[in-house]
Design a protein around this motif. Structure first.
Motif, PDB file in Angstrom:
ATOM      1  N   CYS A 153      73.098   8.387  33.203  1.00 51.41           N
ATOM      2  CA  CYS A 153      72.883   8.096  34.678  1.00 51.41           C
ATOM      3  C   CYS A 153      74.307   8.845  35.434  1.00 51.41           C
ATOM      4  O   CYS A 153      74.676   9.094  35.556  1.00 51.41           O
ATOM      5  N   CYS A 181      69.947   4.718  26.900  1.00 47.01           N
ATOM      6  CA  CYS A 181      70.903   5.162  28.148  1.00 47.01           C
ATOM      7  C   CYS A 181      70.333   5.827  28.815  1.00 47.01           C
ATOM      8  O   CYS A 181      70.215   7.535  28.052  1.00 47.01           O
ATOM      9  N   SER A 182      70.502   6.362  30.289  1.00 50.27           N
ATOM     10  CA  SER A 182      69.583   7.555  30.800  1.00 50.27           C
ATOM     11  C   SER A 182      70.488   8.377  31.128  1.00 50.27           C
ATOM     12  O   SER A 182      70.427   9.694  32.045  1.00 50.27           O
ATOM     13  N   CYS A 191      78.058   4.649  35.077  1.00 50.32           N
ATOM     14  CA  CYS A 191      79.231   3.626  34.560  1.00 50.32           C
ATOM     15  C   CYS A 191      80.287   4.812  34.518  1.00 50.32           C
ATOM     16  O   CYS A 191      81.563   3.634  35.074  1.00 50.32           O
ATOM     17  N   CYS A 250      75.586  -0.145  34.717  1.00 48.77           N
ATOM     18  CA  CYS A 250      74.546   0.066  34.139  1.00 48.77           C
ATOM     19  C   CYS A 250      73.177  -0.554  34.500  1.00 48.77           C
ATOM     20  O   CYS A 250      72.357  -1.245  34.169  1.00 48.77           O
TER      21      CYS A 250
HETATM   22  S1  SF4 Z   1      75.580   6.378  30.999  1.00 44.43           S
HETATM   23 FE1  SF4 Z   1      76.718   4.257  32.041  1.00 44.43          FE
HETATM   24  S2  SF4 Z   1      75.162   3.764  33.314  1.00 44.43           S
HETATM   25 FE2  SF4 Z   1      73.888   5.304  33.255  1.00 44.43          FE
HETATM   26  S3  SF4 Z   1      72.247   4.631  31.704  1.00 44.43           S
HETATM   27 FE3  SF4 Z   1      74.042   4.862  29.946  1.00 44.43          FE
HETATM   28  S4  SF4 Z   1      75.410   3.445  29.757  1.00 44.43           S
HETATM   29 FE4  SF4 Z   1      74.604   2.958  31.848  1.00 44.43          FE
END
Ligand code: SF4
Ligand code: SF4
Lengths: 240, 533
Positions: free
Chosen positions: B147, B144-145, B150, B85
């Motif tokens: 995205c 947490c974006s 992960c 992340c």
């Molecule tokens: S989706 Fe996963 S990698 Fe993306 S910001 Fe959230 S925890 Fe981090």
């Protein structure tokens, strides 16, 4: 003691099957209202089967993520698979395939324990993984290592009477209660006890990842949202 | 500039961070006001028995979303995701490790919904739903974006984005919402776009841009609004109407449409592609917002629906619109709701279509002419937006979302360089501002989360001479515009992908065409006429 173990295994088997069956049913019947495959994703059913096969047989995503975890994890799982096949001899007649597999089962046992120790070591040494570890994670590792180590011990240190074990399980399977007799060997007793515990906790723990992976929408969905309208029952209600 | 330190570039490629517990525990966004909440059907403030309500809502979501259930059960704490992340990499806060972020919610799930957590909470790290837990959720689920980076590396595809969405949905339902997302969603549902820009103002703005293009090209290029019977309805993020470099992208689309000779229109009722309802995990709001687009498409009678440059909007459009509104194909014959629209839309092209797919298709057919030399002073690299990369597709084959924008850029630029393969395509790093984090009250996490992307950019800037960063998402563009200076990059290195297209496009009959044809053109009668003007 033998009767007690027989009972224990009946209970463990019922709990394992009922528990995993319950969870699978739950996963199966819970809708996945939106298309959320992690893309790039296959655009056909066949493609999804292939993706899932790579995931389950090769641990593809884990390989992308971390080579050490992949190596130890793979050793453990492949080892476990070989060991399970080797153990089929306690429950059925040994044909040519099973005979062929037997020695690999022994290597499997070693790989399994080595892989587990590798994973355990990382869990202790690598700060990030130590942080996300709960006591249960250590206990499950201990349980699996215990099973593997006691099994290997019976092969290399303290041979047990495996013919008697086979007869025990044959009778156990045919519900032949009169003739239940396990060799009273402490290592064997420990081995079997730990296996029963593993069976019981399987549906209650993170071991659910085994059925879970097949139900993961990010891996099992076809990437075709534009071509086909994907609609869950509860979501369809909102169209009205 | 701010009361926090911009992270130092790490040795490249980066080594794993040493944990700094609670490094960003102090960060949480402004809380939504009662009116923002109520507009969206959520309680105005934290309800009385919120602990119970939160657990009930979790149960409700568990019964509606298979993914949530499977993800919460399946994690084996293997650690594969822990260093993936960008927020973890930029902050070293262990709770920004994806699995640890999931555990904030999983601990409560285990306590109330699993045998082990009910009877042996300590053993499996189960926790009661307390104020402390709620505050932690509010903080870290807004770091947490969504995205999905992960999820690429997880052996079970566990998607922390889904967990964040569920957590935000639960928090909204007990009256603890995020101001930025919920306020904007209110504007969108009442006015039609995130800015609250009303129709007449939009019309005036669009006319201005049309004139600007005309000044530049000598061609009467229009940006039409609310044209009934147009073939194409373009849905684009409202940032394209006012922010830089978004506007240049919008003008690029207009030029492409003009050159292709198609009839198109924007809609004042649906003047927004963004749909922040996804960020807050609200299916019902997401549907309500998307239905404005359905309504506009029906009202205007268009044959095609197209989407401008935006990441999460393209995810919602590509992956969810068909489900939410029927914009797509392949509905059941008895599905009246979807059929009504699908009968109107042209079945021979994908619905919806991304503007890059449209431009790419024209390029392939040789219908666009470019003067690449206008972009010769640029060495361009391309930032894959997470939602485009990992949650959607372009074209008809998996991975088209990586190929098509690059092909478009290469068609109009001679110098293109990709960043480190570990940081692009499906492994792309978020800009740091996605998922509803694009607000000033979260500036610290935005700057820190941009670190991995900035490192990869620095690498190609230093070693390959890259001086231009092309983006394909309104949020990425707004985020980079703010964050580039923190890392000592010039802001003007940021461009819209269709800005490059617009700059290099040689439109038929334009000034640029005449210039390119040089002296021959002087003899052409139109050219003389133009000179006399
Ligand atoms: S989706 Fe996963 S990698 Fe993306 S910001 Fe959230 S925890 Fe981090
Ligand atoms: S990679 Fe997946 S299974 Fe492994 S710790 Fe992360 S979320 Fe859990």
């Amino acid at each position: 003691m033998s009767v007690l173990y027989a009972l224990l295994f009946y209970v463990a088997t019922v709990l394992l099957i009922a528990g995993v069956g319950f969870k699978i049913r739950q996963y199966w019947t819970t809708p996945a209202p939106l298309k959320i495959p992690t893309t790039p994703a296959p655009t056909t059913r066949g493609g999804v089967v292939f993706r899932m096969a790579r995931e389950v047989l090769l641990f593809e995503s884990l390989f992308k993520g971390n080579k050490w975890i992949w190596l130890f994890g793979y050793m453990f799982h492949i080892g476990l698979a070989l060991v399970l096949v080797r153990h089929a001899r306690y429950f059925m007649d040994v044909g040519p395939v099973l005979t062929f597999i037997q020695p690999f089962g022994i290597y499997g046992g070693m790989a399994m324990v080595a892989g587990l120790l590798g994973l355990w070591g990382r869990r202790i040494v690598v700060e990030r993984i130590r942080y996300i570890t709960n006591p249960s994670d250590h206990l499950i590792l201990a349980l699996l290592v215990g099973i593997g180590a006691s099994g290997l011990m019976m092969k290399f240190v303290e041979h047990t009477d495996i013919v008697a074990v086979k007869i025990f399980f044959q009778n156990w399977m045919t519900l032949n209660f009169g003739a239940l007799a396990l060799p009273s060997d402490p290592v064997l007793m420990l081995h079997l006890l730990l296996v029963a515990v593993l069976m019981i906790i399987f549906p209650l723990s993170k071991l659910l990842h085994a059925p879970g992976v097949f139900f993961s929408p990010s891996r099992n969905q076809v990437d075709n949202p534009r071509e086909k309208r994907h609609l869950a029952a509860w979501a369809a209600e909102l169209d009205k | 500039m701010a009361d926090f330190q911009t992270p130092e570039f790490r040795e490249y490629p980066a080594v794993p961070n040493v944990l700094v517990p609670d490094a960003t525990a102090h960060l949480s966004p402004f809380v939504a006001k009662p009116n923002h909440q109520e507009q969206l059907g959520f309680p105005g403030e934290l309800v009385d028995n919120w602990e119970e309500k939160a657990v009930d809502k979790m149960g409700d979501l568990l019964s509606k979303y298979r993914g949530l259930r499977v993800y919460l059960d399946s994690c084996v704490k293997c650690g594969s995701c822990t260093d993936k992340c960008h927020y973890f990499q930029g902050t070293s806060d262990p709770k920004n490790m994806p699995v640890a972020r999931q555990d904030l919610l999983r601990s409560v799930y285990r306590r109330y919904f699993t045998f082990a957590g009910k009877y042996f909470p300590k053993l499996v790290g189960a926790r009661d739903m307390t104020r402390e837990v709620l505050d932690e959720w509010y903080s870290y689920f807004h770091q947490c974006s969504q995205c999905r980076r992960c999820s690429v590396f997880c052996p079970y595809g566990i998607d922390t984005a889904e967990i964040s969405m569920a957590a935000r949905e639960i928090m909204d339902h007990v009256g603890l919402g995020q101001k930025y997302c919920n306020e904007i969603l209110g504007k969108l549902q009442t006015v039609g776009n995130n800015l609250g820009l009303p129709g007449p103002a939009l019309a005036a703005t669009l006319e201005e841009y049309g004139e600007e293009i005309e000044d530049d090209t000598g061609l009467p290029v229009k940006l039409p609004l609310d044209i009934k019977g147009a073939d194409i309805l373009l849905i684009t993020p409202s940032a394209d109407f006012f922010a830089e470099p978004h506007i240049d992208g919008l003008m690029g689309y207009a030029k492409v449409f003009h050159e292709a000779g198609v009839s198109w229109t924007l809609s004042s009722h649906a003047s927004e592609a963004a749909n922040f309802s996804m960020f807050i995990g609200s299916y019902s709001n997401m549907k309500k917002v998307a239905e404005r687009i359905r309504d506009a498409a029906l009202e205007l009678g268009v044959k095609r629906v197209m989407v401008g440059e935006c990441g999460h909007a393209w995810r919602v459009a590509y992956s969810f619109w068909n489900t939410l509104t029927g914009i797509g194909a392949g509905a059941d014959p008895n599905d009246e709701y979807a059929q009504k629209l699908q009968k109107q839309l042209d079945p021979s092209v994908p619905q919806p279509m991304h503007i890059c797919e449209f431009t790419h298709d024209l390029i392939q057919k040789g219908k666009l002419r470019f003067d690449k030399s206008v972009n010769d002073e640029r060495v361009v690299t391309f930032h894959d937006s997470c939602n485009v990369a990992r949650a959607s597709r372009m074209g008809d084959m998996p991975g088209g979302q990586f190929i098509i924008p690059r092909e478009v850029i290469k068609a109009c630029c001679n110098n293109f360089v990709d960043m480190d393969p570990e940081t692009i395509q499906e492994k792309t790093y978020c800009c740091g501002g996605g998922g509803g984090l694009l607000t000033d009250d979260l500036m610290e996490i935005r700057v820190k989360g941009a670190l991995p992307r900035m490192e990869a950019l620095k690498d190609v800037a230093d070693n390959r001479g890259v001086n231009t960063l092309a983006a394909i998402c309104a949020i990425c563009k707004a985020q980079f515009a703010k964050v580039l200076p923190y890392y000592d990059f010039p802001m003007h290195m940021l461009v819209s992908t269709h800005q490059l297209v617009g700059e290099a496009l040689v439109m038929t009959g334009s000034e640029q065409e005449k210039e390119l044809l040089g002296e021959d053109a002087d003899e052409a009668p139109e050219a003389k006429a133009a000179e006399q003007d």
